[in-house]
Design an enzyme around this catalytic site. Structure first.
Site, PDB file in Angstrom:
ATOM      1  CB  CYS A  80     -21.712  -7.069 -48.879  1.00 28.09           C
ATOM      2  SG  CYS A  80     -20.106  -7.855 -48.611  1.00 28.09           S
TER       3      CYS A  80
ATOM      4  CG  ASN B 186     -15.450  -7.077 -45.912  1.00 29.32           C
ATOM      5  OD1 ASN B 186     -14.484  -6.881 -45.176  1.00 29.32           O
ATOM      6  ND2 ASN B 186     -15.554  -6.478 -47.063  1.00 29.32           N
TER       7      ASN B 186
ATOM      8  CB  CYS C 195     -19.158 -12.326 -52.195  1.00 26.86           C
ATOM      9  SG  CYS C 195     -19.048 -14.042 -51.659  1.00 26.86           S
ATOM     10  NE  ARG C 196     -23.342  -9.187 -51.626  1.00 26.32           N
ATOM     11  CZ  ARG C 196     -24.444  -9.112 -50.893  1.00 26.32           C
ATOM     12  NH1 ARG C 196     -25.530  -8.580 -51.419  1.00 26.32           N
ATOM     13  NH2 ARG C 196     -24.458  -9.562 -49.657  1.00 26.32           N
ATOM     14  CB  SER C 197     -18.252  -4.979 -49.592  1.00 24.44           C
ATOM     15  OG  SER C 197     -17.860  -5.907 -48.629  1.00 24.44           O
TER      16      SER C 197
ATOM     17  CG  ASP D 281     -25.362 -13.267 -50.789  1.00 17.39           C
ATOM     18  OD1 ASP D 281     -24.309 -13.683 -51.286  1.00 17.39           O
ATOM     19  OD2 ASP D 281     -25.726 -13.505 -49.628  1.00 17.39           O
TER      20      ASP D 281
HETATM   21  P1  4NP Z   1     -21.060 -11.111 -49.306  1.00 17.66           P
HETATM   22  O1  4NP Z   1     -21.525 -12.622 -49.558  1.00 17.66           O
HETATM   23  O2  4NP Z   1     -22.049 -10.519 -48.330  1.00 17.66           O
HETATM   24  O3  4NP Z   1     -21.162 -10.497 -50.657  1.00 17.66           O
HETATM   25  O4  4NP Z   1     -19.657 -11.172 -48.760  1.00 17.66           O
HETATM   26  C1  4NP Z   1     -21.758 -13.536 -48.527  1.00 17.66           C
HETATM   27  C2  4NP Z   1     -20.729 -14.210 -47.950  1.00 17.66           C
HETATM   28  C3  4NP Z   1     -20.971 -15.148 -46.962  1.00 17.66           C
HETATM   29  C4  4NP Z   1     -22.260 -15.403 -46.561  1.00 17.66           C
HETATM   30  C5  4NP Z   1     -23.306 -14.702 -47.134  1.00 17.66           C
HETATM   31  C6  4NP Z   1     -23.056 -13.773 -48.111  1.00 17.66           C
HETATM   32  N1  4NP Z   1     -22.522 -16.359 -45.573  1.00 17.66           N
HETATM   33  O5  4NP Z   1     -23.693 -16.634 -45.304  1.00 17.66           O
HETATM   34  O6  4NP Z   1     -21.574 -16.916 -44.991  1.00 17.66           O
END
Ligand code: 4NP
Length: 157
Positions: free
Chosen positions: A8, A11, A13-15, A124
């Site tokens: 993602c 790294n 939240c989702r992955s 996201d």
């Molecule tokens: P992820 O979510 O891609 O699922 O880990 C996010 C975590 C942090 C951010 C964006 C998406 N950020 O902008 O910091």
């Protein structure tokens, strides 16, 4: 051995949630010796951090502990080390195709596409509320179950 990396943006939240779910299903199926997984982010903002507390919480509610995972960024080696590089959304997919060598093109897919045959982004959830994490968990669980079936059908036959 089939190896999969889930990717993602951050790294956190989702992955990592996907990694935790998939690992639990692989363990349940008793095929840890045949299927392995990891996760990473296309961005570097959260490198070294544990998963977002909301991902840790939704995983825990479902009996999965992901608190020991730490974020890392995708590296060039990932494109050769893993058989499958699965992107959570279409932005991640575009970034992975740019980052990876052209020879890795056949390994890089959108997670939902590869797992279920349906094109959908795992959204996201970072800027949303807890509902978003619940929704992401459900999408990931469905996709991971389907992915596992697909890999088993391939490796068993
Ligand atoms: P992820 O979510 O891609 O699922 O880990 C996010 C975590 C942090 C951010 C964006 C998406 N950020 O902008 O910091």
């Amino acid at each position: 051995m089939t190896s999969v990396i889930f990717v993602c943006l951050g790294n956190i939240c989702r992955s990592p949630l996907c990694e935790g779910i998939f690992r639990a299903l692989v363990r349940q199926a008793g095929i840890e010796d045949r299927v392995s997984c990891d996760s990473a982010g296309t961005g570097a903002w959260h490198v070294g951090n544990p998963p977002d507390p909301r991902s840790v919480a939704v995983a825990r509610q479902n009996g999965i502990d992901i608190s020991d995972l730490r974020a890392r960024q995708v590296v060039f080696d990932d494109f050769t080390r893993f058989d499958l590089v699965l992107a959570m959304d279409r932005n991640n997919l575009r970034d992975l195709r740019r980052l990876g060598p052209t020879s890795a093109a056949a390994r890089i897919h959108l997670f939902s596409d590869f797992a279920t045959g349906r094109t959908a982004d795992v959204p996201d959830p970072y800027y949303g509320g807890p509902d978003g994490f619940e929704h992401v968990y459900n999408m990931l669980f469905t996709g991971c179950a389907s992915l596992l079936e697909k890999l088993r059908a391939k490796t068993v036959s």
